[in-house]
Design a protein around this motif. Structure first.
Motif, PDB file in Angstrom:
ATOM      1  N   THR A 180       6.551  12.324   9.143  1.00  0.00           N
ATOM      2  CA  THR A 180       6.295  12.339  10.581  1.00  0.00           C
ATOM      3  C   THR A 180       7.070  11.211  11.243  1.00  0.00           C
ATOM      4  O   THR A 180       6.987  10.063  10.794  1.00  0.00           O
ATOM      5  N   GLU A 181       7.791  11.531  12.311  1.00  0.00           N
ATOM      6  CA  GLU A 181       8.562  10.509  13.019  1.00  0.00           C
ATOM      7  C   GLU A 181       7.624   9.531  13.720  1.00  0.00           C
ATOM      8  O   GLU A 181       6.758   9.938  14.492  1.00  0.00           O
ATOM      9  N   VAL A 182       7.809   8.236  13.429  1.00  0.00           N
ATOM     10  CA  VAL A 182       6.977   7.202  14.057  1.00  0.00           C
ATOM     11  C   VAL A 182       7.802   6.286  14.963  1.00  0.00           C
ATOM     12  O   VAL A 182       7.244   5.509  15.728  1.00  0.00           O
TER      13      VAL A 182
ATOM     14  N   GLY B  75       0.822  -1.206   0.000  1.00  0.00           N
ATOM     15  CA  GLY B  75       0.000   0.000   0.000  1.00  0.00           C
ATOM     16  C   GLY B  75       0.855   1.254   0.000  1.00  0.00           C
ATOM     17  O   GLY B  75       2.064   1.209  -0.201  1.00  0.00           O
ATOM     18  N   PRO B  76       0.233   2.392   0.274  1.00  0.00           N
ATOM     19  CA  PRO B  76       0.909   3.681   0.101  1.00  0.00           C
ATOM     20  C   PRO B  76       1.678   4.201   1.320  1.00  0.00           C
ATOM     21  O   PRO B  76       2.259   5.265   1.248  1.00  0.00           O
ATOM     22  N   ASP B  77       1.697   3.495   2.438  1.00  0.00           N
ATOM     23  CA  ASP B  77       2.243   4.061   3.671  1.00  0.00           C
ATOM     24  C   ASP B  77       3.686   3.664   3.961  1.00  0.00           C
ATOM     25  O   ASP B  77       4.017   3.264   5.077  1.00  0.00           O
ATOM     26  N   ASP B  78       4.561   3.777   2.962  1.00  0.00           N
ATOM     27  CA  ASP B  78       5.962   3.407   3.154  1.00  0.00           C
ATOM     28  C   ASP B  78       6.609   4.265   4.241  1.00  0.00           C
ATOM     29  O   ASP B  78       6.177   5.389   4.517  1.00  0.00           O
ATOM     30  N   LEU B  79       7.653   3.709   4.808  1.00  0.00           N
ATOM     31  CA  LEU B  79       8.411   4.402   5.845  1.00  0.00           C
ATOM     32  C   LEU B  79       9.829   4.628   5.334  1.00  0.00           C
ATOM     33  O   LEU B  79      10.286   3.951   4.414  1.00  0.00           O
ATOM     34  N   GLU B  80      10.516   5.576   5.970  1.00  0.00           N
ATOM     35  CA  GLU B  80      11.920   5.814   5.643  1.00  0.00           C
ATOM     36  C   GLU B  80      12.710   5.840   6.938  1.00  0.00           C
ATOM     37  O   GLU B  80      12.317   6.495   7.906  1.00  0.00           O
ATOM     38  N   MET B  81      13.808   5.086   6.944  1.00  0.00           N
ATOM     39  CA  MET B  81      14.699   5.071   8.102  1.00  0.00           C
ATOM     40  C   MET B  81      15.977   5.781   7.685  1.00  0.00           C
ATOM     41  O   MET B  81      16.581   5.446   6.670  1.00  0.00           O
ATOM     42  N   LYS B  82      16.363   6.774   8.464  1.00  0.00           N
ATOM     43  CA  LYS B  82      17.589   7.491   8.137  1.00  0.00           C
ATOM     44  C   LYS B  82      18.366   7.766   9.407  1.00  0.00           C
ATOM     45  O   LYS B  82      17.784   7.928  10.486  1.00  0.00           O
ATOM     46  N   GLY B  83      19.671   7.770   9.250  1.00  0.00           N
ATOM     47  CA  GLY B  83      20.483   7.973  10.435  1.00  0.00           C
ATOM     48  C   GLY B  83      21.893   8.368  10.106  1.00  0.00           C
ATOM     49  O   GLY B  83      22.316   8.375   8.958  1.00  0.00           O
ATOM     50  N   ASP B  84      22.610   8.683  11.138  1.00  0.00           N
ATOM     51  CA  ASP B  84      23.979   9.138  11.044  1.00  0.00           C
ATOM     52  C   ASP B  84      24.917   7.950  11.230  1.00  0.00           C
ATOM     53  O   ASP B  84      24.831   7.236  12.221  1.00  0.00           O
TER      54      ASP B  84
ATOM     55  N   ASP C 221      27.045   8.532  14.600  1.00  0.00           N
ATOM     56  CA  ASP C 221      26.342   8.584  15.879  1.00  0.00           C
ATOM     57  C   ASP C 221      25.442   7.381  16.139  1.00  0.00           C
ATOM     58  O   ASP C 221      25.034   7.149  17.263  1.00  0.00           O
ATOM     59  N   HIS C 222      25.116   6.621  15.087  1.00  0.00           N
ATOM     60  CA  HIS C 222      24.222   5.463  15.217  1.00  0.00           C
ATOM     61  C   HIS C 222      22.875   5.847  15.833  1.00  0.00           C
ATOM     62  O   HIS C 222      22.333   5.152  16.674  1.00  0.00           O
ATOM     63  N   GLU C 223      22.359   6.983  15.429  1.00  0.00           N
ATOM     64  CA  GLU C 223      21.032   7.444  15.830  1.00  0.00           C
ATOM     65  C   GLU C 223      20.175   7.446  14.568  1.00  0.00           C
ATOM     66  O   GLU C 223      20.563   8.012  13.551  1.00  0.00           O
ATOM     67  N   TYR C 224      19.004   6.817  14.631  1.00  0.00           N
ATOM     68  CA  TYR C 224      18.143   6.694  13.469  1.00  0.00           C
ATOM     69  C   TYR C 224      16.731   7.145  13.810  1.00  0.00           C
ATOM     70  O   TYR C 224      16.287   7.004  14.946  1.00  0.00           O
ATOM     71  N   VAL C 225      16.038   7.671  12.807  1.00  0.00           N
ATOM     72  CA  VAL C 225      14.614   7.958  12.943  1.00  0.00           C
ATOM     73  C   VAL C 225      13.895   7.227  11.813  1.00  0.00           C
ATOM     74  O   VAL C 225      14.446   7.029  10.731  1.00  0.00           O
ATOM     75  N   ILE C 226      12.676   6.828  12.108  1.00  0.00           N
ATOM     76  CA  ILE C 226      11.832   6.204  11.099  1.00  0.00           C
ATOM     77  C   ILE C 226      10.634   7.123  10.928  1.00  0.00           C
ATOM     78  O   ILE C 226       9.971   7.482  11.906  1.00  0.00           O
ATOM     79  N   GLU C 227      10.417   7.535   9.673  1.00  0.00           N
ATOM     80  CA  GLU C 227       9.346   8.485   9.369  1.00  0.00           C
ATOM     81  C   GLU C 227       8.348   7.873   8.405  1.00  0.00           C
ATOM     82  O   GLU C 227       8.709   7.035   7.573  1.00  0.00           O
ATOM     83  N   GLN C 228       7.107   8.338   8.531  1.00  0.00           N
ATOM     84  CA  GLN C 228       6.051   7.994   7.595  1.00  0.00           C
ATOM     85  C   GLN C 228       5.419   9.308   7.161  1.00  0.00           C
ATOM     86  O   GLN C 228       4.934  10.070   8.002  1.00  0.00           O
TER      87      GLN C 228
END
Length: 167
Positions: free
Chosen positions: A115-117, A93-102, A105-112
Motif C-alpha cells: 500500500t502506498e504510504v 518490527g514487521p512493518d518494513d517499507l519499500e521505496m522504489k522509483g524510476d 523520471d525521479h518519481e518514487y513511491v514508498i509502500e508498506q
C-alpha cells in the motif's frame, strides 16, 4: 505535503523542509566534513529531532535514520534493479517499507505491505535539489523525510562514483 528544498548558498547538503503553507518546519544540516555522509534534522527551535548517516561497513549503500536519538530505520539500496532504484526501509518490527522509483523520471513511491504510504517527486528544472513529498496519515513524516534524505545521499554518492566525473 512537504517540500524539501536544498539551500542555494550552503556548504554540504543543507535543506529546508516546508509544509503545505510554505512554512519552514525543519532545517537539515549536512555535515560538510563528515566521513559518514551525515545530515541532522532540526526543528524550528534548532533542536535536533532526527539524523541520517551512512554506515561505513555495509555490503551495499546503507543509511541509518535516528529519530529522537533512537534508531528508527535502516535504508538499504537493493543490489541489482536495472532501470529502477529500490530501497528497503527496515524499521524495527514487521512493518518494513519499500521505496522504489524510476531513475530517469525521479518519481518514487514508498509502500508498506503493497500500500502506498508516501510519494516523492524530484523537481527537474530547478537550480537546487527540490523534492515534493506526500505522506499518508498515520505515517511518521520524519521517517519519510529521513528516507528521502538517505535517497538523496545515495544518489549523490552514485553520481560521484561514475567514471569521468572528475576527469
Amino acid at each position: 505535503m512537504f517540500v524539501i528544498k536544498e539551500r542555494l548558498f550552503a556548504l554540504g547538503d543543507d535543506f529546508d523542509v516546508l509544509d503545505e503553507n510554505g512554512t519552514k518546519v525543519y532545517r537539515v544540516d549536512g555535515k560538510v566534513l563528515s566521513v559518514r555522509n551525515k545530515v541532522v534534522i532540526e526543528n524550528a527551535d534548532g533542536d535536533e529531532v532526527a539524523s541520517v548517516h551512512r554506515q561505513l561497513i555495509a555490503l551495499r549503500a546503507t543509511y541509518e535514520i535516528q529519530i529522537g536519538g533512537e534508531k528508527a530505520a535502516e535504508v538499504r539500496k537493493k543490489l541489482f534493479t536495472p532501470f529502477r532504484d529500490k530501497f528497503t526501509i527496515d524499521v524495527p518490527g514487521p512493518d518494513d517499507l519499500e521505496m522504489k522509483g524510476d531513475l530517469l523520471d525521479h518519481e518514487y513511491v514508498i509502500e508498506q505491505d503493497g500500500t502506498e504510504v508516501a510519494s516523492v517527486s524530484k523537481r527537474w528544472l530547478t537550480i537546487r535539489d527540490t523534492y515534493a513529498v506526500k505522506v499518508a496519515d498515520g505515517i511518521d513524516p520524519l521517517l519519510i523525510i529521513g528516507s528521502v534524505l538517505a535517497l538523496d545521499l545515495a544518489l549523490e554518492r552514485d553520481a560521484e562514483k561514475k567514471p569521468g566525473k572528475d576527469d
